[in-house]
Design a protein around this motif. Sequence first.
Motif, PDB file in Angstrom:
ATOM      1  N   GLN A 169       0.850  -1.186   0.000  1.00  0.00           N
ATOM      2  CA  GLN A 169       0.000   0.000   0.000  1.00  0.00           C
ATOM      3  C   GLN A 169       0.885   1.234   0.000  1.00  0.00           C
ATOM      4  OE1 GLN A 169      -1.833  -0.667   3.949  1.00  0.00           O
ATOM      5  NE2 GLN A 169      -0.812   1.197   4.625  1.00  0.00           N
ATOM      6  N   MET A 170       0.252   2.395  -0.127  1.00  0.00           N
ATOM      7  CA  MET A 170       1.039   3.621  -0.016  1.00  0.00           C
ATOM      8  C   MET A 170       0.263   4.683   0.741  1.00  0.00           C
ATOM      9  SD  MET A 170       1.071   5.059  -3.916  1.00  0.00           S
ATOM     10  CE  MET A 170      -0.381   5.029  -4.965  1.00  0.00           C
ATOM     11  N   ASP A 171       1.006   5.485   1.493  1.00  0.00           N
ATOM     12  CA  ASP A 171       0.432   6.623   2.209  1.00  0.00           C
ATOM     13  C   ASP A 171       0.493   7.833   1.283  1.00  0.00           C
ATOM     14  OD1 ASP A 171       0.299   4.912   4.354  1.00  0.00           O
ATOM     15  OD2 ASP A 171       2.138   5.662   5.303  1.00  0.00           O
ATOM     16  N   MET A 172      -0.637   8.510   1.169  1.00  0.00           N
ATOM     17  CA  MET A 172      -0.719   9.662   0.272  1.00  0.00           C
ATOM     18  C   MET A 172      -0.127  10.913   0.922  1.00  0.00           C
ATOM     19  SD  MET A 172      -2.065   8.324  -2.337  1.00  0.00           S
ATOM     20  CE  MET A 172      -3.105   6.968  -2.876  1.00  0.00           C
ATOM     21  N   PRO A 173       0.467  11.794   0.114  1.00  0.00           N
ATOM     22  CA  PRO A 173       1.011  13.040   0.667  1.00  0.00           C
ATOM     23  C   PRO A 173      -0.110  13.989   1.082  1.00  0.00           C
ATOM     24  CG  PRO A 173       1.154  13.052  -1.720  1.00  0.00           C
ATOM     25  CD  PRO A 173       0.710  11.674  -1.332  1.00  0.00           C
ATOM     26  N   ARG A 174       0.155  14.802   2.087  1.00  0.00           N
ATOM     27  CA  ARG A 174      -0.834  15.772   2.559  1.00  0.00           C
ATOM     28  C   ARG A 174      -0.640  17.141   1.914  1.00  0.00           C
ATOM     29  NH1 ARG A 174       0.132  12.634   7.268  1.00  0.00           N
ATOM     30  NH2 ARG A 174      -1.794  11.742   8.138  1.00  0.00           N
ATOM     31  N   SER A 175       0.456  17.304   1.202  1.00  0.00           N
ATOM     32  CA  SER A 175       0.701  18.566   0.507  1.00  0.00           C
ATOM     33  C   SER A 175       1.429  18.264  -0.795  1.00  0.00           C
ATOM     34  CB  SER A 175       1.519  19.523   1.376  1.00  0.00           C
ATOM     35  OG  SER A 175       2.824  19.003   1.607  1.00  0.00           O
ATOM     36  N   TRP A 176       1.543  19.270  -1.657  1.00  0.00           N
ATOM     37  CA  TRP A 176       2.084  19.045  -2.996  1.00  0.00           C
ATOM     38  C   TRP A 176       3.546  18.621  -3.004  1.00  0.00           C
ATOM     39  CZ3 TRP A 176       6.309  21.648  -4.743  1.00  0.00           C
ATOM     40  CH2 TRP A 176       6.661  22.822  -4.074  1.00  0.00           C
ATOM     41  N   ASP A 177       4.299  18.968  -1.938  1.00  0.00           N
ATOM     42  CA  ASP A 177       5.719  18.655  -1.946  1.00  0.00           C
ATOM     43  C   ASP A 177       6.086  17.495  -1.022  1.00  0.00           C
ATOM     44  OD1 ASP A 177       5.150  19.999   0.362  1.00  0.00           O
ATOM     45  OD2 ASP A 177       6.945  21.263   0.343  1.00  0.00           O
ATOM     46  N   GLU A 178       5.084  16.879  -0.384  1.00  0.00           N
ATOM     47  CA  GLU A 178       5.371  15.720   0.465  1.00  0.00           C
ATOM     48  C   GLU A 178       5.526  14.464  -0.394  1.00  0.00           C
ATOM     49  OE1 GLU A 178       2.762  14.850   3.643  1.00  0.00           O
ATOM     50  OE2 GLU A 178       3.394  16.540   4.870  1.00  0.00           O
ATOM     51  N   PRO A 179       6.291  13.465   0.087  1.00  0.00           N
ATOM     52  CA  PRO A 179       6.477  12.238  -0.695  1.00  0.00           C
ATOM     53  C   PRO A 179       5.329  11.248  -0.497  1.00  0.00           C
ATOM     54  CG  PRO A 179       7.746  12.096   1.321  1.00  0.00           C
ATOM     55  CD  PRO A 179       7.143  13.482   1.306  1.00  0.00           C
ATOM     56  N   TYR A 180       5.232  10.318  -1.415  1.00  0.00           N
ATOM     57  CA  TYR A 180       4.405   9.127  -1.214  1.00  0.00           C
ATOM     58  C   TYR A 180       5.248   8.142  -0.424  1.00  0.00           C
ATOM     59  CZ  TYR A 180       1.314  10.859  -4.910  1.00  0.00           C
ATOM     60  OH  TYR A 180       0.452  11.618  -5.665  1.00  0.00           O
ATOM     61  N   VAL A 181       4.635   7.479   0.556  1.00  0.00           N
ATOM     62  CA  VAL A 181       5.349   6.477   1.341  1.00  0.00           C
ATOM     63  C   VAL A 181       4.826   5.106   0.954  1.00  0.00           C
ATOM     64  CG1 VAL A 181       5.951   5.644   3.639  1.00  0.00           C
ATOM     65  CG2 VAL A 181       5.654   8.109   3.246  1.00  0.00           C
ATOM     66  N   LEU A 182       5.681   4.315   0.328  1.00  0.00           N
ATOM     67  CA  LEU A 182       5.291   2.984  -0.134  1.00  0.00           C
ATOM     68  C   LEU A 182       5.622   1.951   0.928  1.00  0.00           C
ATOM     69  CD1 LEU A 182       6.605   3.028  -3.817  1.00  0.00           C
ATOM     70  CD2 LEU A 182       4.545   4.079  -2.867  1.00  0.00           C
ATOM     71  N   HIS A 183       4.716   1.022   1.122  1.00  0.00           N
ATOM     72  CA  HIS A 183       4.937  -0.110   2.029  1.00  0.00           C
ATOM     73  C   HIS A 183       5.019  -1.377   1.188  1.00  0.00           C
ATOM     74  CE1 HIS A 183       3.887   2.247   5.721  1.00  0.00           C
ATOM     75  NE2 HIS A 183       3.221   2.962   4.823  1.00  0.00           N
ATOM     76  N   PHE A 184       6.080  -2.143   1.380  1.00  0.00           N
ATOM     77  CA  PHE A 184       6.247  -3.368   0.602  1.00  0.00           C
ATOM     78  C   PHE A 184       7.042  -4.393   1.398  1.00  0.00           C
ATOM     79  CE2 PHE A 184       9.921  -0.749  -0.270  1.00  0.00           C
ATOM     80  CZ  PHE A 184      10.981  -1.629  -0.409  1.00  0.00           C
ATOM     81  N   THR A 185       6.933  -5.631   0.969  1.00  0.00           N
ATOM     82  CA  THR A 185       7.711  -6.717   1.562  1.00  0.00           C
ATOM     83  C   THR A 185       8.847  -7.057   0.614  1.00  0.00           C
ATOM     84  OG1 THR A 185       5.747  -7.637   2.644  1.00  0.00           O
ATOM     85  CG2 THR A 185       7.658  -9.078   2.417  1.00  0.00           C
ATOM     86  N   GLU A 186      10.067  -6.979   1.105  1.00  0.00           N
ATOM     87  CA  GLU A 186      11.225  -7.264   0.267  1.00  0.00           C
ATOM     88  C   GLU A 186      11.720  -8.681   0.511  1.00  0.00           C
ATOM     89  OE1 GLU A 186      15.603  -5.401  -0.943  1.00  0.00           O
ATOM     90  OE2 GLU A 186      14.502  -4.589   0.782  1.00  0.00           O
ATOM     91  N   TYR A 187      12.017  -9.372  -0.568  1.00  0.00           N
ATOM     92  CA  TYR A 187      12.530 -10.743  -0.488  1.00  0.00           C
ATOM     93  C   TYR A 187      13.965 -10.740  -1.004  1.00  0.00           C
ATOM     94  CZ  TYR A 187       7.520 -11.589  -0.232  1.00  0.00           C
ATOM     95  OH  TYR A 187       6.190 -11.544   0.124  1.00  0.00           O
TER      96      TYR A 187
END
Length: 464
Positions: A169-187
């Motif tokens: 999933q990803m967390d959406m930015p709250r402003s135009w210059d904030e990043p997207y935060v991606l959540h993933f499982t790495e193998y």
Amino acid sequence: MASISLKSFTGLRQSTGEQTHFVTQTARISRPLPRRLTVIAGKNSPKLTNRNLRVAVIGGGPAGGAAAETLAKGGVETVLIERKLDNCKPCGGAIPLCMVGEFDLPLDIIDRRVTKMKMISPSNIAVDIGQTLKPHEYIGMVRREVLDSYLRDRAAQSGAKVINGLFLQMDMPRSWDEPYVLHFTEYDGKKGSVGEKQTLEVDAVIGADGANSRVAKSINAGDYDYAIAFQERIRIPDDKMVYYENLAEMYVGDDVSPDFYGWVFPKCDHVAVGTGTVTHKGDIKKFQSATRNRAKDKILGGKIIRVEAHPIPEHPRPRRLSGRVALVGDAAGYVTKCSGEGIYFAAKSGRMCAEAIVEGSENGKKMINENDLRKYLEKWDKTYWPTYKVLDVLQKVFYRSNPAREAFVEMCADEYVQKMTFDSYLYKRVVPGNPLEDLKLAVNTIGSLVRANALRKEMEKLSI
């Protein structure tokens, strides 16, 4: 072989090998997702300080591989996340000739060069197709695990970081210059099949993660109709394989699919036998059995070495863009009706989306906004919408009944039809027709449909 060259994208450059600025760490408890926010920056996006634009590509098929390579060459810090690096998608594997040139594909990843096709009607009338092809022209047959791996490797060589991981999933930015935060499982092989939870901060995301796209769900892209494609790879005796050396077969009829077709496509040392349907997904194995039965004499003695199934989108999603997130390939719904073609359009959409990002960011030096990504959609729709519409109409007209399919196969015997079809398919361009021949074709098509309709009525009488 004559190749079709593609002009280099203005401003692309090789990555410099400078230190990247992705923020990756083991996952912590994620904050609740805020309500969706449309992120649109000002007219003049600011230059980035001490780093380049960061883009994540989710999915490592043709769309993801092409996008990641273009981004990395264009000065964008790129990471590609693919959950299964040895994935074998059930796919006929046909690619047009222009793709070989446009994407600089080496000939050794092409299993077969098909120069002849047989279109086989419900009553098993076969029409030979390919008589209008020039000596250098062919339809390439590839295995997806080979093509996809090659494009990912090339992206990595261009500077993209390839991660074997499952996007969550990803967390959406709250402003135009904030990043997207991606959540993933790495193998990484150190923890077996469990993997390790990670997060990644990026400025933009390209969703190339297929028909079941989690990126699409993250931006509420909406649903679409989809087909189920079922395919068996069958290794047949060498003497049988000679028949399929440069030949592909397509079967139409209610027995093999009520709304699509069955196929036998040659690969390196086996054939791919498959079918698909939108309307009767629960009967897919019955249709597959019928496809094998139609081709039984030519694949006699064969051994099934792999069985594959996968959803295939039937039309573009209601939303393909939100903020700094864009969808490409199957995730966007770019598979044509009637033919079911998707490989070329996936790679092309991935490249076009990445080019829009490179251009909007001035080679990774500026933040991008939704307007930059919208240029990709506008260009895509202008270029390919007519193709999708025509094939949609053809499917509705000719795949609706067995008599209509008989008319379709009859029409395919026409040399002018073959020339127009192959020229459009091989080079992905609208080919101007001959007015007189177009008129003859229209008359012949109407005649075929009239005969098909009369045959349908007679068949209905016999069934009463």
